[in-house]
Design a protein around this motif. Sequence first.
Motif, PDB file in Angstrom:
ATOM      1  N   TYR A  44      34.218  38.967  20.916  1.00 44.79           N
ATOM      2  CA  TYR A  44      34.696  39.673  22.105  1.00 44.79           C
ATOM      3  C   TYR A  44      33.588  40.032  23.092  1.00 44.79           C
ATOM      4  CZ  TYR A  44      39.154  40.076  19.720  1.00 44.79           C
ATOM      5  OH  TYR A  44      40.335  39.785  19.096  1.00 44.79           O
ATOM      6  N   VAL A  45      32.355  40.117  22.641  1.00 43.25           N
ATOM      7  CA  VAL A  45      31.251  40.467  23.534  1.00 43.25           C
ATOM      8  C   VAL A  45      30.425  39.239  23.897  1.00 43.25           C
ATOM      9  CG1 VAL A  45      29.189  41.902  23.843  1.00 43.25           C
ATOM     10  CG2 VAL A  45      31.173  42.813  22.614  1.00 43.25           C
ATOM     11  N   GLU A  46      30.009  38.494  22.867  1.00 38.11           N
ATOM     12  CA  GLU A  46      29.148  37.331  23.108  1.00 38.11           C
ATOM     13  C   GLU A  46      29.939  36.073  23.461  1.00 38.11           C
ATOM     14  OE1 GLU A  46      26.002  37.575  23.243  1.00 38.11           O
ATOM     15  OE2 GLU A  46      25.679  39.552  22.353  1.00 38.11           O
ATOM     16  N   ASP A  47      31.256  36.095  23.172  1.00 40.93           N
ATOM     17  CA  ASP A  47      32.102  34.914  23.385  1.00 40.93           C
ATOM     18  C   ASP A  47      31.602  33.718  22.575  1.00 40.93           C
ATOM     19  OD1 ASP A  47      34.320  33.651  24.402  1.00 40.93           O
ATOM     20  OD2 ASP A  47      33.316  32.947  26.217  1.00 40.93           O
ATOM     21  N   LYS A  48      31.098  34.001  21.355  1.00 36.53           N
ATOM     22  CA  LYS A  48      30.576  32.950  20.472  1.00 36.53           C
ATOM     23  C   LYS A  48      31.098  33.195  19.052  1.00 36.53           C
ATOM     24  CE  LYS A  48      26.277  32.491  23.139  1.00 36.53           C
ATOM     25  NZ  LYS A  48      24.808  32.747  23.122  1.00 36.53           N
ATOM     26  N   PRO A  49      32.375  32.902  18.799  1.00 36.25           N
ATOM     27  CA  PRO A  49      32.930  33.161  17.468  1.00 36.25           C
ATOM     28  C   PRO A  49      32.222  32.354  16.385  1.00 36.25           C
ATOM     29  CG  PRO A  49      34.425  31.816  18.797  1.00 36.25           C
ATOM     30  CD  PRO A  49      33.342  32.281  19.708  1.00 36.25           C
ATOM     31  N   THR A  50      32.035  32.991  15.219  1.00 38.90           N
ATOM     32  CA  THR A  50      31.328  32.322  14.117  1.00 38.90           C
ATOM     33  C   THR A  50      32.245  32.018  12.937  1.00 38.90           C
ATOM     34  OG1 THR A  50      30.616  34.553  13.475  1.00 38.90           O
ATOM     35  CG2 THR A  50      29.028  33.204  14.670  1.00 38.90           C
ATOM     36  N   ILE A  51      33.494  32.535  12.953  1.00 36.63           N
ATOM     37  CA  ILE A  51      34.478  32.160  11.926  1.00 36.63           C
ATOM     38  C   ILE A  51      35.817  31.963  12.619  1.00 36.63           C
ATOM     39  CG2 ILE A  51      33.316  33.410  10.057  1.00 36.63           C
ATOM     40  CD1 ILE A  51      35.458  35.585  10.290  1.00 36.63           C
ATOM     41  N   SER A  52      36.750  31.351  11.927  1.00 36.90           N
ATOM     42  CA  SER A  52      38.074  31.107  12.506  1.00 36.90           C
ATOM     43  C   SER A  52      38.895  32.392  12.495  1.00 36.90           C
ATOM     44  CB  SER A  52      38.817  30.035  11.702  1.00 36.90           C
ATOM     45  OG  SER A  52      39.142  30.542  10.406  1.00 36.90           O
ATOM     46  N   ASP A  53      39.961  32.423  13.306  1.00 34.26           N
ATOM     47  CA  ASP A  53      40.850  33.584  13.324  1.00 34.26           C
ATOM     48  C   ASP A  53      41.467  33.820  11.950  1.00 34.26           C
ATOM     49  OD1 ASP A  53      40.286  33.849  15.979  1.00 34.26           O
ATOM     50  OD2 ASP A  53      42.198  33.052  16.710  1.00 34.26           O
ATOM     51  N   PHE A  54      41.800  32.735  11.273  1.00 29.74           N
ATOM     52  CA  PHE A  54      42.409  32.854   9.940  1.00 29.74           C
ATOM     53  C   PHE A  54      41.444  33.540   8.969  1.00 29.74           C
ATOM     54  CE2 PHE A  54      43.028  31.188   5.635  1.00 29.74           C
ATOM     55  CZ  PHE A  54      44.338  31.596   5.405  1.00 29.74           C
ATOM     56  N   GLU A  55      40.185  33.104   8.971  1.00 30.30           N
ATOM     57  CA  GLU A  55      39.193  33.710   8.068  1.00 30.30           C
ATOM     58  C   GLU A  55      38.995  35.187   8.390  1.00 30.30           C
ATOM     59  OE1 GLU A  55      35.844  30.524   6.930  1.00 30.30           O
ATOM     60  OE2 GLU A  55      36.300  30.585   9.097  1.00 30.30           O
ATOM     61  N   PHE A  56      38.969  35.499   9.692  1.00 29.82           N
ATOM     62  CA  PHE A  56      38.790  36.897  10.099  1.00 29.82           C
ATOM     63  C   PHE A  56      39.958  37.742   9.586  1.00 29.82           C
ATOM     64  CE2 PHE A  56      39.380  40.531  12.854  1.00 29.82           C
ATOM     65  CZ  PHE A  56      38.087  41.006  13.055  1.00 29.82           C
ATOM     66  N   ASP A  57      41.181  37.233   9.775  1.00 29.49           N
ATOM     67  CA  ASP A  57      42.363  37.983   9.350  1.00 29.49           C
ATOM     68  C   ASP A  57      42.379  38.204   7.841  1.00 29.49           C
ATOM     69  OD1 ASP A  57      43.199  38.115  11.962  1.00 29.49           O
ATOM     70  OD2 ASP A  57      44.580  36.418  11.812  1.00 29.49           O
ATOM     71  N   GLN A  58      41.906  37.201   7.084  1.00 32.03           N
ATOM     72  CA  GLN A  58      41.865  37.332   5.623  1.00 32.03           C
ATOM     73  C   GLN A  58      40.891  38.433   5.201  1.00 32.03           C
ATOM     74  OE1 GLN A  58      44.794  35.583   5.010  1.00 32.03           O
ATOM     75  NE2 GLN A  58      43.761  35.271   3.055  1.00 32.03           N
ATOM     76  N   LYS A  59      39.735  38.473   5.843  1.00 31.40           N
ATOM     77  CA  LYS A  59      38.736  39.503   5.521  1.00 31.40           C
ATOM     78  C   LYS A  59      39.237  40.890   5.930  1.00 31.40           C
ATOM     79  CE  LYS A  59      34.626  36.539   5.735  1.00 31.40           C
ATOM     80  NZ  LYS A  59      34.186  36.772   4.341  1.00 31.40           N
ATOM     81  N   ASP A 108      30.172  46.601   3.279  1.00 29.30           N
ATOM     82  CA  ASP A 108      29.743  45.246   3.665  1.00 29.30           C
ATOM     83  C   ASP A 108      30.807  44.542   4.506  1.00 29.30           C
ATOM     84  OD1 ASP A 108      27.360  45.600   2.367  1.00 29.30           O
ATOM     85  OD2 ASP A 108      27.903  44.440   0.579  1.00 29.30           O
ATOM     86  N   LEU A 109      32.082  44.709   4.104  1.00 28.81           N
ATOM     87  CA  LEU A 109      33.173  44.095   4.870  1.00 28.81           C
ATOM     88  C   LEU A 109      33.240  44.670   6.286  1.00 28.81           C
ATOM     89  CD1 LEU A 109      36.098  43.802   2.290  1.00 28.81           C
ATOM     90  CD2 LEU A 109      35.185  41.938   3.696  1.00 28.81           C
ATOM     91  N   ARG A 110      33.085  45.997   6.375  1.00 31.81           N
ATOM     92  CA  ARG A 110      33.114  46.626   7.702  1.00 31.81           C
ATOM     93  C   ARG A 110      31.997  46.085   8.589  1.00 31.81           C
ATOM     94  NH1 ARG A 110      34.009  52.772   5.441  1.00 31.81           N
ATOM     95  NH2 ARG A 110      36.291  52.669   5.179  1.00 31.81           N
ATOM     96  N   GLU A 111      30.811  45.990   8.022  1.00 32.31           N
ATOM     97  CA  GLU A 111      29.669  45.515   8.807  1.00 32.31           C
ATOM     98  C   GLU A 111      29.875  44.069   9.251  1.00 32.31           C
ATOM     99  OE1 GLU A 111      24.799  45.324   8.428  1.00 32.31           O
ATOM    100  OE2 GLU A 111      25.943  46.642   7.118  1.00 32.31           O
ATOM    101  N   GLU A 112      30.405  43.243   8.336  1.00 32.30           N
ATOM    102  CA  GLU A 112      30.635  41.838   8.664  1.00 32.30           C
ATOM    103  C   GLU A 112      31.709  41.697   9.745  1.00 32.30           C
ATOM    104  OE1 GLU A 112      31.938  37.587   6.578  1.00 32.30           O
ATOM    105  OE2 GLU A 112      31.865  39.416   5.375  1.00 32.30           O
ATOM    106  N   LEU A 113      32.800  42.460   9.615  1.00 33.15           N
ATOM    107  CA  LEU A 113      33.877  42.378  10.605  1.00 33.15           C
ATOM    108  C   LEU A 113      33.422  42.898  11.970  1.00 33.15           C
ATOM    109  CD1 LEU A 113      36.851  43.473   8.344  1.00 33.15           C
ATOM    110  CD2 LEU A 113      36.600  41.245   9.445  1.00 33.15           C
TER     111      LEU A 113
END
Length: 665
Positions: A22-37, A9-14
């Motif tokens: 990087y593709v759509e240029d529409k981030p849905t979470i912050s960099d901090f949240e991404f790094d934590q996951k 699930d984590l892999r799919e979400e990341l």
Amino acid sequence: MDIQKTILDLREELNLHNHNYYVEDKPTISDFEFDQKLKQLQDLEAQYPEYFDENSPSQRVGGTITKNFQTVVHENRMYSLDNSYSKEDLQDWEVKIQKVLGNVPLQYTCELKYDGASISITYENGKLSKAVTRGDGFQGDEVTNNIKTIRSIPLKLKGNYPQKFDIRGEIILPFEGFEKMNLDLIEIGETPYSNPRNTASGSLKLQDSAEVAKRPLDCLLYFITGNNLPFSTQFEGLETARNWGFKVPTQSKLANNLDEVFEFINYWDVHRHDLPYETDGVVIKVNDFNHQNELGYTAKSPRWAIAYKFKSEQVTTVLNSISYQVGRTGSITPVANLQPVQLAGTIVKRASLHNADQIEKLDIRVGDSVFVEKGGEIIPKIIGVAQRGNQLEPTKYISHCPECQTELVRKEGEANHFCPNFYGCPPQIIGRIQHYISRKAMDIEGLGGETVALLFNNNLVKDYSDLYELTVDQVIPLERMAQKSAENLVNGIEKSKEIPFERVLFALGIRYVGETVAKKLAKHYKTIDALSKASLMDLILVDEIGDRIAQSVIEFFENQNNSTIIARLKNFGVQFEIVEKHNPNATEKLLGKTFVVSGVFEQFSRDDLKKAIEDNGGKVGSSISAKTDYVVAGENMGPAKLDKANKLGISIISENDFINMLNES
């Protein structure tokens, strides 16, 4: 807690967040949240190694060390594109296309031409399996670990996709990332990079993928090749690739005629400067795959695609001096040494002046302020004098070789001056050996151009046959040599004895005998002995061999030095004959017959059909002529070919007719 499900699930979400950012240029979470996951996933994968997956988003940080990049043959060749520089060029291109297709209605896909490093990425069962640089078009370097660090490239696809396919694109470095990299270098007192394209290309060959991961590389994709693709046009292929998760630029447009192509060109010639990355032109492709198949390829390029290059940028600088280079054939090239100047993203210090006629035509003199542009945005050239300097006398072209002082010659009808000291002029000798070892020729691993110069300057080699007598003990004392590198060099020379005859023939450096001509001559004559005994008329009668090439081949074999070198190479075990690969199903049923293949087939791919013709003794022609015996016609055969075959009275047979031919006893 189900550990495996949590990891999946984590892999799919990341992967989804990577795509959105990087593709759509529409981030849905912050960099901090991404790094934590991502850290959570890395911790779980470290704790439970049995769930390791090489395509996990955690692997994008790199860390794999690749000391030697494996050379991989492309399953489908990566062709280069013909260039055009005017609308008249494009109109001429369309006329040629319609001569083949028969004036059918055409649509074109217009795409921006990205200035980056070409890459071919293979996907199997929806997962990234291999990434290979363009190389020479036939083979390149596998850089899979480095490519996986680029976050806009999907490791796993979504939707319905073929079991296996290749997708082509350009690895680029956006301006913003490039500028940040240079600011970081300047801050620590290092020399900044010269331009985004070369930096992107160099990044792919870094040995540590963790270093590649630190660079803000991007990948723009534009072409899919493979079997059983679920679309029939280029434009539909771009849209499908987007749906699978690839970053395909949205600037592409479907044009119904050349007028709409020109509108696209005119718009982007102005607005390209608003893009976040370098682009130097527009690529125009015939949209329909059936039409593409009908048009086919030349030796270097697809006939169904062409690049329109935007007008070159132009700058003014000072001509400091003119120097003269000696090539491996003795040809003299004058070089303009310039006051360094920024041009089209690079620092330009030198430009070719081509020959004496060009210098005279420009009336260029040392000290002049000159106009410089990049020919096709690649090679700098001087196009005129902006302001005369202090030199009152016209430039006088040199009369003697700058390396060996031999008086230069200039044959009637030739543009260049030549040094006739073929076997005594050092740059010519070194150049021939460097050509011999080059990748498209003998491809000797562990031996580069600089080492060749060292070998010659240390009197260890005087021609390329001397390479085969080198020992490790002789090589070790050379600059930057150690035991292992010396062993690799000697082993690489030994392995070159396995190189097939057609590449050996190219490696010999016969003037005007390039890769394609070498293949034709090798295939026709089979052995070096047969080729060396051929008369001028025999050579001219070989397909696509003209007077100039034939005369050059005759002169090469008449020279006693060359005969001695070839005899030595034979004794060392170099391949000088075609090694026929036995095909148990081969026959001579089609011997003496010439076939042209046209259309789309059910039981064969076009390539397999052509191979079947050749395996049974037949010859495959590229176009219909009076020498054609049969046209094998599939679905969507070009009307122009059909009309020409009927006018010449050539037999038109179906795929089944051809199969019946092969099955006849």
